[in-house]
Design a protein around this motif. Structure first.
Motif, short mmCIF file in Angstrom:
data_model
loop_
_atom_site.label_atom_id
_atom_site.label_comp_id
_atom_site.label_asym_id
_atom_site.label_seq_id
_atom_site.Cartn_x
_atom_site.Cartn_y
_atom_site.Cartn_z
N TYR A 1 7.93 -16.61 12.68
CA TYR A 1 6.58 -16.74 13.25
C TYR A 1 6.42 -15.75 14.39
CZ TYR A 1 5.78 -21.30 10.96
OH TYR A 1 5.60 -22.31 10.07
N LYS A 2 7.44 -15.61 15.21
CA LYS A 2 7.38 -14.69 16.35
C LYS A 2 7.27 -13.24 15.88
CE LYS A 2 10.26 -17.78 19.05
NZ LYS A 2 11.51 -17.92 19.78
N ILE A 3 8.04 -12.87 14.88
CA ILE A 3 8.00 -11.51 14.34
C ILE A 3 6.62 -11.22 13.73
CG2 ILE A 3 8.95 -9.97 12.57
CD1 ILE A 3 10.76 -10.37 14.99
N GLU A 4 6.09 -12.15 12.97
CA GLU A 4 4.78 -11.94 12.34
C GLU A 4 3.66 -11.88 13.37
OE1 GLU A 4 4.06 -10.99 9.28
OE2 GLU A 4 6.22 -10.95 8.99
N THR A 5 3.77 -12.64 14.45
CA THR A 5 2.77 -12.56 15.52
C THR A 5 2.79 -11.18 16.14
OG1 THR A 5 3.01 -14.91 15.99
CG2 THR A 5 2.04 -13.56 17.71
N PHE A 6 3.97 -10.66 16.43
CA PHE A 6 4.09 -9.32 16.99
C PHE A 6 3.54 -8.27 16.03
CE2 PHE A 6 6.53 -5.37 17.43
CZ PHE A 6 6.18 -5.03 18.72
N ARG A 7 3.88 -8.37 14.76
CA ARG A 7 3.41 -7.41 13.76
C ARG A 7 1.89 -7.44 13.66
NH1 ARG A 7 5.69 -8.06 8.24
NH2 ARG A 7 4.62 -6.10 7.95
N SER A 8 1.29 -8.63 13.72
CA SER A 8 -0.17 -8.70 13.60
C SER A 8 -0.84 -8.08 14.82
CB SER A 8 -0.63 -10.14 13.40
OG SER A 8 -0.43 -10.91 14.55
N PHE A 9 -0.27 -8.26 16.03
CA PHE A 9 -0.81 -7.61 17.22
C PHE A 9 -0.72 -6.09 17.09
CE2 PHE A 9 -0.15 -11.60 19.78
CZ PHE A 9 -1.49 -11.78 20.10
N MET A 10 0.40 -5.59 16.59
CA MET A 10 0.56 -4.15 16.43
C MET A 10 -0.39 -3.59 15.37
SD MET A 10 2.55 -3.18 18.74
CE MET A 10 2.74 -1.49 18.24
N ASN A 11 -0.51 -4.29 14.25
CA ASN A 11 -1.44 -3.85 13.20
C ASN A 11 -2.87 -3.81 13.74
OD1 ASN A 11 0.50 -3.48 11.25
ND2 ASN A 11 0.29 -5.54 10.42
N ARG A 12 -3.24 -4.81 14.51
CA ARG A 12 -4.58 -4.85 15.09
C ARG A 12 -4.78 -3.69 16.07
NH1 ARG A 12 -8.66 -8.59 15.44
NH2 ARG A 12 -9.96 -8.41 17.29
N ALA A 13 -3.78 -3.42 16.87
CA ALA A 13 -3.88 -2.32 17.83
C ALA A 13 -4.08 -0.98 17.12
CB ALA A 13 -2.63 -2.26 18.71
N PHE A 14 -3.32 -0.73 16.07
CA PHE A 14 -3.44 0.53 15.35
C PHE A 14 -4.74 0.62 14.55
CE2 PHE A 14 1.23 0.85 15.92
CZ PHE A 14 1.25 2.11 16.47
N SER A 15 -5.23 -0.50 14.06
CA SER A 15 -6.47 -0.45 13.27
C SER A 15 -7.72 -0.37 14.14
CB SER A 15 -6.56 -1.65 12.33
OG SER A 15 -6.74 -2.84 13.07
N HIS A 16 -7.65 -0.84 15.40
CA HIS A 16 -8.83 -0.87 16.26
C HIS A 16 -8.84 0.21 17.33
CE1 HIS A 16 -9.20 -4.76 14.36
NE2 HIS A 16 -10.40 -4.89 14.90
N CYS A 17 -7.73 0.89 17.52
CA CYS A 17 -7.65 1.91 18.57
C CYS A 17 -7.91 3.29 17.96
CB CYS A 17 -6.27 1.88 19.20
SG CYS A 17 -6.12 2.99 20.60
N SER A 18 -8.78 4.05 18.60
CA SER A 18 -9.12 5.36 18.07
C SER A 18 -8.08 6.43 18.46
CB SER A 18 -10.49 5.80 18.57
OG SER A 18 -10.49 5.86 19.98
#
Length: 45
Positions: free
Chosen positions: A23-40
């Motif tokens: 759960y901890k790993i997937e939470t981190f991965r989702s934050f990173m995916n969101r950062a890369f998809s929303h950051c220009s």
């Protein structure tokens, strides 16, 4: 600059919590995916 509503609460899983490790790993991965998809500009991440 990131707009956040006044009701925004950053809720994460603490590293010292008793949640399963996957759960901890997937939470981190989702934050990173969101950062890369929303950051220009990925250099600022």
């Amino acid at each position: 600059m990131v707009y956040r509503k006044s009701t925004y609460i950053l809720s994460t899983i603490s590293a010292g919590s008793h949640h399963p490790w996957n759960y901890k790993i997937e939470t981190f991965r989702s934050f990173m995916n969101r950062a890369f998809s929303h950051c220009s500009n990925n250099e600022k991440i």
